[in-house]
Design a protein around this motif. Sequence first.
Motif: not given
Length: 691
Positions: A504-509, A512-519, A527-530, A562-567
Amino acid sequence: MKTTPPPRNDEKVHDLSRLLRPASIAVVGGGAWCASVIEQCHKMGFQGPIWPVHPTRETMGGIATIPSLAELPGIPDAVFIGVNRHLTIEAVHHLSEMGAGGAVCFASGFRETQAETGDGDTLQDALLDAAGDMPIIGPNCYGFINYLDGALLWPDQHGGVRCDGGVAILTQSSNMAINLTMQARGLPLAYMVTAGNQAQIGLAEIGRGLLADPRVTALGLHIEGVGDLRAFEALAQEAHRLNKPLVALKAGKSEQARAAAVSHTASLAGSDAGARALLARLGIAQVDSLTALLEALKLLHFAGPLPSSRVVSMSCSGGEASLIADSALGRDVQFPPLTGTQKTGLRAALGPMVALANPLDYHTFVWNHVDQMAEVFAAALSGDIALGCLIVDYPRTDRCDAGAWDCTIAAAAEASRRARKPLAIISTLPEALPEETAARITRAGLIPLHGLDDALAAIEAAAVAGQVRTLPAPLLIPGDVRTPTLLHEADAKAALSEHGVELPRANRASSRDMLPEALRNLPLPVVLKAEGLPHKTEAGGVALGLDSEKAVIAAAATMPAECFLIEEMIEGGVAELLIGVIRDPAHGFVLTLAAGGTLTEIMQDSASLLLPVTRTEITKALLSLRIAPLLRGYRGKPPADIPSIVSAVLGVQAYVTAHAAHLDEVEINPLICTPARAVAADALIRIGDET
């Protein structure tokens, strides 16, 4: 079976012909076990010279002793060494120097006792150095019985008799070997061999030595541990080339395979799945009990491999007809409907009062009319079947007169001759087929099988042995992985993507502060994954269907990371699958295909293969799953794109092949299967350091 090229095993193979089929035997030592070796050879009528070797005794087993190996009147073909472990090494060295054909080492205290003695490894290395090119069986084993030539390097009683041809059985357990010789089932034993701790020669190499005897028709293996995978591949190829079937009873579990994995795959695959996959890949029929092993070998000896598992069953009881049908449930044994030809012949012989079906209850009014019974049995055998089964339980001879049952053997023999089809007489109870009756059955050209369950297992095994096979590619052998580490999910996916697995298309954060940019640049919902959790769902590390930045931030606040993957969220899936590979040191790389997602451990719906695999094998395994109807399209719903699923599996295989020396495990779970795609929604890789 198709003829195959010579084995691919490049390692030295010992010539076991003199050891297993000796013209002369020497016995070294003075214990009761050494005297027993001589006694057993005399009982079995061994025709060659027997030379007892002892420095002080005058006679042993009624034969004058020889003080030392140096004074032997000739070079022995086979030697039983029954002295302590230190003297065993000396004797082996002397025998190797003089050119003996081989030896059985009875003593224990070598590598198998390293933990207790502390010097077992050292002594075993010394034993191997002493042996050189001379083959040795053991140490810590009883040796073998050659019933064909009456040659026994065997220090105990046994229950067998001489024969002109039969099956060989090979086991790592001496006690089990003794027990197996006591069988009273009418199975002709050609060899009984124990392997001990296999210091020099393993099960597979001994097996090849046994298959080389043209009087051996089939080989049974009781396997505690496979050992050399390449040697087992060579054994299977040689058996295939000679058209001599192999049947195995596999015992034991691999602690390494159970402990190695942190994924769902481990609970599905484990060692037993790896062993079963290995035997299936090599064309070795597998059974689950000693009695089934004996019955399968018996059927293979008398009938050979069966072209199919299609059988016709006949009994004079409706209860027995129902019993065999019920007992076959869950087995690959088929009772095809009676053909027109079968029905015509049966109706002519039985009249209008008998319901015609397979299994058949032919009633008792033809009993003791041999000609009429033969017509019934021959008509039943006229269909497209591989084997006829006649269910008969014979009365006990110590209290009853079994004469009225003679008609079954006479009629069955005539029917088998007319139809030119093998026919087995099966007792529902093992004890209802005495050994002397089994012997009469075999003399009549029929096959005695003891007990319905074991008989059906034997039929299943004989049909496996009869399948036409192509030669599989060499197994992918795992490396010795030390201190493997778990990759982050994004890194695992990137590694698999390089080998063709769709993601799937995805970005890493990274915070937590990087979540908006990764989105940004990802379609909603997401989907958000720890990251860093092997079982994210169970740990609360996955949130689905998030349709806004606010929802993503709120979900992240509840996760232990503290690190996340958004897909992107893959929608339109018709099924979810697991693709897993674990390193099983005993059997290779085990590929598991299973129902995926939250259903993985609930359904336990899986198929296991050993790498490498082909597209055809993957497709067949997928369609064997209970969720296969979903993949094909269930109740009007669209089917999954099976070629894309197969490509994903091949992508995983390509990654495993590239990293085999360091890889511990790989898992995709779930692989979301849509009508157009197969997308790896989650991935796990554990791998060691490649430097």
